[in-house]
Design an enzyme around this catalytic site. Sequence first.
Site, PDB file in Angstrom:
ATOM      1  CD  GLU A  65      -2.755   1.261   2.465  1.00 24.39           C
ATOM      2  OE1 GLU A  65      -3.561   2.196   2.552  1.00 24.39           O
ATOM      3  OE2 GLU A  65      -2.629   0.363   3.338  1.00 24.39           O
ATOM      4  NE  ARG A 300       5.599  -8.446  11.278  1.00 24.65           N
ATOM      5  CZ  ARG A 300       5.006  -7.255  11.433  1.00 24.65           C
ATOM      6  NH1 ARG A 300       3.746  -7.179  11.784  1.00 24.65           N
ATOM      7  NH2 ARG A 300       5.695  -6.148  11.242  1.00 24.65           N
ATOM      8  CE  LYS A 310       3.841   0.598   5.003  1.00 19.59           C
ATOM      9  NZ  LYS A 310       2.917   0.607   3.844  1.00 19.59           N
TER      10      LYS A 310
END
Length: 602
Positions: A65, A300, A310
């Site tokens: 994104e 992850r 983020k």
Amino acid sequence: MSNPIPANNAPETPKTSNFLRQIIEKDLAEGTYATRRWAGSPGDAAHHAAGAPDPAKIRTRFPPEPNGYLHIGHAKSICINFGLARDYGGVCHLRFDDTNPEKEDTEYVNSIIDAVKWLGFDWSQPGNDKPYQASDYFDFMYRAAVHLIETGYAYVDEQTAEQMRINRGDFGKPGIDSPFRGRTPAENLARFTDMRDGKFEDGSMVLRAKLDMASPNINLRDPAIYRIRRATHHNTGDTWCIYPMYAYAHPIEDALEQITHSFCTLEFEDQRPWYDWLLQRLIEGGLLSAPPPRQTEFARLNLTYVITSKRKLAQLVYDHKVNGWDDPRMPTIVGLRRRGYTPESIQLFAERIGVTKSDSWIDYSTLEGCLREDLEAKAHRGMAVLNPVKLIMTNWDEVMGAGHLEPCTQPALPHVAEGTEPPPPRHFTIGKEVWIDREDFEEVPPKGYKRLFPGNKVRLKGGYVIECTGCIKDIDGVITDVLATVVPDTKSGTPGSETVKVKAAITWVGVADGRPAEVRMYDRLFSDAQPDAGGKDFIESLNPNSLKVVTAIVEPSLANALPDQKFQFERHGYFVADRVDHVTGSKPVFNLAVGLKDSWGK
């Protein structure tokens, strides 16, 4: 750009096996996706039916994104998805998952493109070298939503967000059907059309898929698939006032692009049943091609001394705890690049840590070790004095001649591969005065100290053997000059130079041709190995010593470095000429990339 599809589907070099490779190899052996067709661009079932058999054996995707800068966790995903496509005769799509217009920006789009290219990967295909964008599929997503409404699989819900939250239930309590769930398809379609036409306020209603409000998987309790949001989109402008939810858009994007293997991290595991359900409904309706993509999850990256949220990274930037997204202490790809990391070191790191199904922590020293390993054979050497004090050879004029400057050379690389042309040597001069590191002189040496102290001999690397005779101090007792005598006929590389034996060699830079340079001594940004684990305030774990700026003296070859050029400052570590602030020849600025050894090991 070149066609990334190799002539065969075999890896060029043997790679460490993992469960993702095993899945791909099984699918290739069984021909799971062998019947797929590809029309040259993403599209629905009819679009691809008119195309040729897909030349790509597999299709993977990296779908960030564009709402921030990519970090080391994304780098792992990039290496996995692009690397597997490369190794198995496939293509990896770069796709911007831009379904949330309020948080996305072309600045982030450009930074992502740059990061993927810098890491050494390419998404181009014959006839197309542009990344894909989820927003280009908004028309199809709307069409798919209409199909779900018409077939009784979706309805418009006008409950408040709080009512929906309560009625959704929890892990111990089943959900309650919305009072709007029983509307007819015609009623829902009319309401959804009005949503699209901007007749309702933001947040006043959503379109939900109709699954099972009693499902033990809460993701299947009638998930929202469209919401009203009046926001200008960076790609579609003000065309839409309704936007698809990520969990709805993502599987559709994969299917339109004929993705075979949709690899994502473990937090999406609970979404897989919804992913499969949605695609099956759209295949049944003839909107999408079969077979559908298959979602597989992997762990992850959890890296010690790093945060990858983020939101938290943005807080560090906007609260000025760091100097921007590309601050060399940041785990962003732009930060790592400015710190001196290379694409090869990050690819090596991704390969070395492997792919697993369960979460674990990787020590930051593993990443640093990969950089050392990569730079060892290719970073040119150079001498720099980081904490300078002047050394005066008191007999230089008598032995060598007043004002004499002796030319010296040293190899740029101590070892080169067999059959490889070595780079030109470094050139510098030695004279009566040189700079040395303060740590290389002790007036009263501790036990085992082998460098300069009164009466001891050392070699100035690449130069002469000298014997220390003492020092000069100012009125505060601070040493201003170290005194020594030069031993004649001991210049490195000349006949008889080894007749005088010494136990240490120290680095130095000549006063005559040394250049001042700003050197930024970076360390880990956090002093806590898991700075935000367990709800901790990560700001409290900031390392107050993560940056120390010193004025160093460097040899001429370093002052003439190009921006982003990497070096080993002998005895100190690996450094990079800052890609933003360094000016070749006139304003040298270097960043510490990594020390010669792990200083955090203890």
